[in-house]
Design an enzyme around this catalytic site. Structure first.
Site, PDB file in Angstrom:
ATOM      1  N   ASP A 126      25.092  52.286  59.216  1.00 16.77           N
ATOM      2  CA  ASP A 126      26.377  52.408  59.869  1.00 16.77           C
ATOM      3  C   ASP A 126      26.385  51.699  61.323  1.00 16.77           C
ATOM      4  OD1 ASP A 126      26.410  54.612  57.855  1.00 16.77           O
ATOM      5  OD2 ASP A 126      25.905  56.280  59.183  1.00 16.77           O
ATOM      6  N   GLU A 127      25.700  50.883  61.471  1.00 17.39           N
ATOM      7  CA  GLU A 127      26.330  49.677  62.496  1.00 17.39           C
ATOM      8  C   GLU A 127      27.175  49.124  62.025  1.00 17.39           C
ATOM      9  OE1 GLU A 127      23.182  49.900  61.212  1.00 17.39           O
ATOM     10  OE2 GLU A 127      21.691  50.403  62.130  1.00 17.39           O
TER      11      GLU A 127
ATOM     12  N   LYS B 179      26.651  46.926  59.913  1.00 20.51           N
ATOM     13  CA  LYS B 179      26.646  45.716  59.021  1.00 20.51           C
ATOM     14  C   LYS B 179      27.487  45.705  57.437  1.00 20.51           C
ATOM     15  CE  LYS B 179      22.833  47.752  56.345  1.00 20.51           C
ATOM     16  NZ  LYS B 179      23.579  49.371  57.389  1.00 20.51           N
ATOM     17  N   GLY B 180      28.292  46.220  56.692  1.00 22.45           N
ATOM     18  CA  GLY B 180      29.080  45.819  55.718  1.00 22.45           C
ATOM     19  C   GLY B 180      30.728  44.762  56.180  1.00 22.45           C
TER      20      GLY B 180
ATOM     21  N   ALA C 298      24.306  53.824  49.513  1.00 22.49           N
ATOM     22  CA  ALA C 298      24.677  52.859  50.897  1.00 22.49           C
ATOM     23  C   ALA C 298      26.576  52.581  50.723  1.00 22.49           C
ATOM     24  CB  ALA C 298      24.378  51.189  50.854  1.00 22.49           C
ATOM     25  N   GLY C 299      26.912  52.298  52.093  1.00 24.63           N
ATOM     26  CA  GLY C 299      27.761  52.775  52.210  1.00 24.63           C
ATOM     27  C   GLY C 299      28.620  51.981  52.665  1.00 24.63           C
ATOM     28  N   HIS C 300      29.283  51.000  51.941  1.00 25.94           N
ATOM     29  CA  HIS C 300      30.457  49.857  52.121  1.00 25.94           C
ATOM     30  C   HIS C 300      31.747  49.601  52.621  1.00 25.94           C
ATOM     31  CE1 HIS C 300      25.694  46.757  53.087  1.00 25.94           C
ATOM     32  NE2 HIS C 300      26.326  47.867  53.245  1.00 25.94           N
TER      33      HIS C 300
ATOM     34  N   THR D 203      21.608  62.041  51.159  1.00 28.99           N
ATOM     35  CA  THR D 203      22.861  61.877  50.723  1.00 28.99           C
ATOM     36  C   THR D 203      23.029  62.469  49.476  1.00 28.99           C
ATOM     37  OG1 THR D 203      21.807  59.926  49.267  1.00 28.99           O
ATOM     38  CG2 THR D 203      22.959  59.256  51.712  1.00 28.99           C
TER      39      THR D 203
ATOM     40  N   GLN E 224      20.700  50.618  54.436  1.00 29.07           N
ATOM     41  CA  GLN E 224      20.528  51.976  55.496  1.00 29.07           C
ATOM     42  C   GLN E 224      19.638  50.548  56.472  1.00 29.07           C
ATOM     43  OE1 GLN E 224      19.321  52.338  52.261  1.00 29.07           O
ATOM     44  NE2 GLN E 224      20.856  52.894  51.986  1.00 29.07           N
TER      45      GLN E 224
ATOM     46  N   ARG F 283      29.847  63.080  56.239  1.00 31.33           N
ATOM     47  CA  ARG F 283      29.634  63.777  57.436  1.00 31.33           C
ATOM     48  C   ARG F 283      29.585  63.254  58.760  1.00 31.33           C
ATOM     49  NH1 ARG F 283      23.308  64.387  55.802  1.00 31.33           N
ATOM     50  NH2 ARG F 283      23.393  62.516  54.561  1.00 31.33           N
TER      51      ARG F 283
ATOM     52  N   ARG G 240      28.641  61.497  61.998  1.00 32.27           N
ATOM     53  CA  ARG G 240      27.717  61.532  63.106  1.00 32.27           C
ATOM     54  C   ARG G 240      27.434  61.833  64.141  1.00 32.27           C
ATOM     55  NH1 ARG G 240      30.289  55.740  61.036  1.00 32.27           N
ATOM     56  NH2 ARG G 240      30.122  55.884  58.859  1.00 32.27           N
TER      57      ARG G 240
ATOM     58  N   LYS H 204      31.414  46.850  67.291  1.00 33.83           N
ATOM     59  CA  LYS H 204      32.626  48.727  67.971  1.00 33.83           C
ATOM     60  C   LYS H 204      32.407  48.359  69.289  1.00 33.83           C
ATOM     61  CE  LYS H 204      33.025  52.146  64.527  1.00 33.83           C
ATOM     62  NZ  LYS H 204      33.196  52.876  63.976  1.00 33.83           N
TER      63      LYS H 204
ATOM     64  N   GLY I 190      36.670  45.391  66.661  1.00 27.91           N
ATOM     65  CA  GLY I 190      37.598  46.106  65.848  1.00 27.91           C
ATOM     66  C   GLY I 190      37.853  45.781  64.221  1.00 27.91           C
TER      67      GLY I 190
END
Ligand code: IMP
Length: 443
Positions: A15-16, A18-19, A43-45, A135, A228, A309, A311, A337, A430
């Site tokens: 969750d840095e 990466k997407g 994963a989530g992008h 997950t 991840q 969830r 963070r 960010k 942003g």
């Protein structure tokens, strides 16, 4: 001349952003293909392209940009999720682009009972306070079966005798667990499902290492999309609060069959603060229900992409980042960010850990032992905030170049570069792609 291999990995707990970095490179015309090499539907992008939002868990981002996309052998593949995502992309694009997707023959399959096992095993670990807060996508059980050599790989669907025999082994093996765990494993049901997926996806079967090597030799640049993150790596991460795959740069080789010499640019994504979904220790954790922690969490919309969830939040930890730089052999950083962190009047960075009893200082040698990690306290350096800006203000700053960045922000970035001895290639200011500032252009 061979093309460049650009690997993007996370340096923290996932969750840095990466997407967004993957999206930034994947959208460039100089990138010819995109490869996923680890993890699964955990994963989530989220990618926005041509004003349409795509939430990908399993598909490589290259699909959104209609580029050849590969799923390597290091991934664990859940067909149900694949089908859903392909359908979603199809609906949004109003055309079928599934011919762009190529899946390694060696990819291990996630079967429905792996998810049931994941739930069950987590509930057992919870009693021992060792649950990673997975997950629940069946990731651990699927990788365990792979390591245990009882799993089904994509290629196995194309040898009926072998498939039947492998399912028999699986059936007998899991018969010992079914009553206790309540998992359902019917050979006939599995066979019916797998036969269907074989028909649907037969044309995607490929030798990823061989095909990607060919592209490199044609001079094409290829993007390797990590899922991840370093601190979640099965070997180098915070065990047992990690995931089950190789999340670091070497996974882009072992998880695809592509030689490591091709991985010429290795970019680590560093969020300007730390966030973590799931269990396990986090150095210098802030209370996210109040104060700076709450502000960062709210302004940064820090909720898990896959599970929703909230963070957990902490300051940027340079001990962890230096560790990630060494393990991954990073050539560049993407710092994301910074617009969120900057709104605080003051922010902190962890520059070392102090062992409470011995007083010993740790600068980059990340502890392998949980009790040692927990016996350390963070040493901070404080920075002045650079203020809240509107998107238009950031866009103007980007237009004018790095020299027009607020002085305090440049100090923050240059401190990270100096401490880590790695340059920032990208600064994330942003949500949208045009708020991604390219400080150093590599392709
Ligand atoms: P699993 O990968 O579902 O087995 O979960 C293991 C640990 O990794 C849990 O703490 C998850 O919250 C975490 N995790 C897995 N995938 C991601 C991700 O993409 N981003 C952040 N954390 C993740």
């Amino acid at each position: 001349m061979t093309g460049k291999g650009i690997v993007v990995v996370g340096t923290q707990f996932g969750d840095e952003g990466k997407g967004k970095i993957v999206d930034f490179y994947a959208s460039k015309s100089t990138i010819s293909a995109v490869v996923r090499f680890n993890g699964g539907a955990n994963a989530g992008h989220t990618i926005v392209a041509d004003g349409i939002k795509y939430a990908l868990h399993l598909l490589p981002s290259g699909m959104v940009f209609e580029k050849p996309s590969f799923i390597g052998n290091g991934v664990v593949l859940e067909f149900e999720q694949l089908e859903r995502e392909l359908q979603d992309v199809h609906d949004k694009k109003k055309k079928d682009i599934s011919s762009l997707l190529h899946i390694s023959e060696r990819t291990t399959l996630v079967l429905p009972f792996h998810k049931q096992l994941d739930q069950f095993q987590e509930s057992l670990k919870k009693k021992l306070s060792k649950d990673a807060g997975t997950t629940k996508r069946g990731i651990g059980p699927a990788y365990s079966d792979k390591a245990n050599r009882v799993s089904i790989r994509f290629i196995d669907l194309f040898d009926e005798n072998h498939l039947q025999a492998a399912l028999d082994v699986m059936n007998d093996y899991y018969a010992y667990f079914t009553d206790e765990v309540g998992i359902s494993l019917s050979k006939q049901d599995l066979l019916t499902q797998l036969h269907r997926y074989k028909e649907l996806y037969a044309s995607m079967l490929t030798d990823v290492g061989y095909e990607v090597e060919k592209l490199f030799l044609e001079g094409k640049n290829i993007l390797f999309e990590g899922a991840q993150s370093t601190l979640l790596d099965i070997d180098q991460g915070i065990y047992p609060f990690n995931t089950s795959s190789i999340t670091v740069v070497s996974g882009a080789s072992s998880g695809t069959g592509v030689g490591p010499q091709h991985l010429t640019e290795r970019i680590g994504v560093v969020k300007a603060f730390t966030s973590r979904v799931g269990g396990g220790p986090v150095m210098g954790e802030l209370d996210y229900t109040q104060g700076d922690g709450k502000l960062i969490q709210t302004e940064g919309a820090e909720f898990g992409t896959t599970t929703g969830r909230p963070r957990r939040i902490a300051w940027l930890d340079l001990v962890a980042i230096k560790y990630a730089i060494r393990i991954n052999g990073l050539t560049g950083l993407a710092i994301t960010k910074v617009d969120i962190l900057g709104i605080l009047p003051e922010c902190k960075v962890i520059v070392g850990y102090k062992e409470k009893i011995s007083g010993k200082i740790i600068e980059s040698q990340f502890p392998a032992q949980l009790s040692k990690f927990e016996s350390c306290e963070p040493i901070y350096k404080t920075f002045k905030g650079w203020g809240k800006k509107t998107e238009d203000e950031w866009k103007e700053i980007i237009k004018q170049g790095y020299g027009s960045f607020p002085k305090e922000l440049r100090e923050f970035i240059e401190f990270i570069e100096k401490e880590t001895k790695v340059q920032a290639y990208i600064i994330g200011l942003g949500q949208s792609r045009d708020l991604t500032f390219e400080k150093i252009k590599i392709i």
